[in-house]
Design an enzyme around this catalytic site. Structure first.
Site, PDB file in Angstrom:
ATOM      1  N   LYS A  88       0.788  -1.146   0.104  1.00 21.22           N
ATOM      2  CA  LYS A  88       0.037  -0.015  -0.051  1.00 21.22           C
ATOM      3  C   LYS A  88       0.955   1.192  -0.075  1.00 21.22           C
ATOM      4  CE  LYS A  88      -3.824   1.872   2.695  1.00 21.22           C
ATOM      5  NZ  LYS A  88      -4.856   1.755   4.004  1.00 21.22           N
ATOM      6  N   SER A 170      -9.518   1.576   3.095  1.00 23.67           N
ATOM      7  CA  SER A 170      -8.793   2.491   2.223  1.00 23.67           C
ATOM      8  C   SER A 170      -7.673   1.769   1.651  1.00 23.67           C
ATOM      9  CB  SER A 170      -8.186   3.563   3.037  1.00 23.67           C
ATOM     10  OG  SER A 170      -7.167   3.032   4.019  1.00 23.67           O
ATOM     11  N   SER A 194     -10.056  -0.955   7.232  1.00 26.70           N
ATOM     12  CA  SER A 194      -9.340  -0.706   6.136  1.00 26.70           C
ATOM     13  C   SER A 194      -8.700  -1.811   5.292  1.00 26.70           C
ATOM     14  CB  SER A 194      -8.511   0.609   6.257  1.00 26.70           C
ATOM     15  OG  SER A 194      -8.846   1.820   6.318  1.00 26.70           O
TER      16      SER A 194
END
Length: 489
Positions: A88, A170, A194
């Site tokens: 990420k 996210s 997330s």
């Protein structure tokens, strides 16, 4: 695909192969890490119209080649040797890639050293393939920002229904990329939902660990009380392999010193599908409010399967604090403190060195930076940044008490449970505040093809128990299907 060998690999279903089988293939010389890396790069180039991968590691192929040579000369370092993995975009890598949390304000930021997570992966022999797109600032920039949107990367789409189904956030790019077979595995981060949200939305496995199991050093923060990285994979066993590599003590992160179970091999919890002796409580009705009738039936099917596997299932258990009037003051107050500390070390190429400067930078570039505003950033800047406010201290105390003693702990103890079952990520907030672990496993699809996830939550540092339950359910159901992708233009 120009290389016929790579085409044959794809035809042989290596795209869905797990880590163990890929290691066997590399050990026998059937494939190489270089082959795998090129195969995934080809898929990204061909199919990433879903906008999941933000940046490719320019050294990935050479790293793979060096690991192939090392395998021949010395053998594999670990079960991750030569395995391509995506990170990420809020996880530092001390290489040529950027770490931006999806913000154009940090588009030129290159970290001076690896995060603890990246360091563990490299030491295990993994190939860090690239960075994934994400919801900007881990969805703590503004109210009502769509999951998967960032000013730097644009909008991530769900491969099962681009533009139709929410991609989850996210860690959106990590979830979508693994669903679409753009790498073997990815690392996401979670503050509240997330990892679990995109895992549910993209029909993959996600583990949100106990806060402290994995070091937070070198990860762009929201909240030191709730932040954690975690694996996002296609199978429970692959997630367990990653968790074993990442769960190490880090003297720079005091949370990792709270783990009483150092050096656990989480694949030891991969057993058969017999859940006799395991008791699972199904969360009460409020957590099912967002499901339609078809999704409810999928959860009922999951409960039936768990019973068939030998588990005792107690319907509609109460979490004492479920209806508590929760606030998110912990995040509001900690974000400024934690982000300012991170930005102090980003160097001269980054035009912002604190939250106030970030807000001003966004205001100077509204067409690019403020598609959805920055209400949360502004609210966080109004705090002192010293964590001395009574509102913060009392909220944090309340969070701990009601999420742990009067939350997950109470529900587990009052019902003699090993785990609690939630649909998708709808119960994520309470274990997030507690810092407790959860695992999401694919739970099937609606008639429209929309994925549903089944999530299990347990007490602190009980990841092994969750892996045991998740693996048994996964093996008995085999719900995951490969999404049908269209070629990128």
């Amino acid at each position: 695909m120009h290389n016929p060998r790579l085409a044959s690999f794809a035809a042989e279903n290596l795209l869905e192969a797990n880590i163990e089988s890929l290691q066997q293939a590399m050990d026998t010389g059937t494939i190489t890490s270089k082959d795998l890396t090129l195969m995934y790069l080809h898929r990204i180039a061909t199919y990433d119209s879903i906008n999941s991968v933000l940046e490719i590691n320019p050294d990935a192929v050479q790293i793979a080649e060096s690991l192939d040579l090392e395998r021949k000369q010395k053998g594999a370092r670990s079960s991750l040797h030569g395995i391509p993995i995506l990170l990420k975009d809020n996880i530092d890598t001390g290489d040529k890639m950027h770490t931006s949390a999806g913000s154009l304000a940090l588009e030129n930021h290159v970290a001076v050293e690896d995060s603890f997570v990246a360091k563990q992966l490299r030491e295990a022999g993994a190939v860090i393939l690239g960075k994934t797109n994400m919801t900007e600032w881990a969805n703590f920039m503004t109210d009502n920002m769509p999951s998967g949107y960032s000013s730097r990367g644009g909008q991530v789409l769900n491969p099962y229904g681009p533009g139709k189904f929410d991609v989850g956030g996210s860690s959106s790019g990590s979830g979508a990329a693994i669903a679409a077979n753009f790498a073997v595995a990815a690392i996401g981060t979670e503050t509240s939902g997330s990892i679990l949200s995109p895992a549910s939305s993209n029909s993959i496995v996600g583990i949100k660990p106990t806060v402290g199991l994995i070091s937070r050093t070198g990860i762009i923060p929201i909240s030191h009380s709730q932040d954690t990285a975690g694996p996002m994979t296609r199978t429970v066993k692959d997630a367990a392999i990653l968790l074993s590599v990442l769960s190490k003590k880090d003297e720079r992160d005091p949370a990792t010193l709270t783990n009483p179970y150092q050096h656990i091999i989480y694949t030891d919890y991969i057993k058969d599908t017999d859940l006799t002796g395991i008791t699972i409580g199904v969360a009460s009705e409020p957590f099912f409010a967002y499901l339609n009738e078809e999704e409810r039936e999928l959860v009922k099917d999951a409960i039936t399967k768990l019973k068939e596997l030998g588990a005792t299932v107690i319907d509609s258990i109460d979490i004492p604090s479920a209806m508590e009037n929760w606030d998110y003051n912990t995040l509001i107050y900690e974000f400024k403190t934690d982000l300012n500390a991170y930005l102090q070390n980003t160097g001269v190429n980054v035009p912002v060195s604190n939250l106030k400067e970030l807000i001003d930078f966004n205001l100077e570039n509204p067409s690019k930076m403020l598609a959805y505003g920055q209400t949360l950033l502004t609210k966080c800047e109004e705090t002192s940044g010293t964590l001395t406010e009574a509102a913060y201290i009392l909220s944090r105390e309340k969070d701990i008490y009601f999420s742990q003693e009067q939350g997950i702990d109470a529900a587990l103890q009052n019902n003699s449970l090993d785990a609690i079952l939630f649909p998708n990520n709808f119960g994520a907030a309470i274990p997030a505040k507690a810092g407790y672990p959860s695992i999401t496993v694919p739970g099937g699809y609606t008639s429209e093809g929309k994925p549903l996830g089944v999530t299990f939550t347990a007490g602190a540092f009980e990841e092994g128990k969750l892996i045991q339950i998740g693996y048994a359910y996964e093996q008995a159901t085999q719900h995951r299907k490969v999404p049908e992708l269209t070629e990128a233009e």
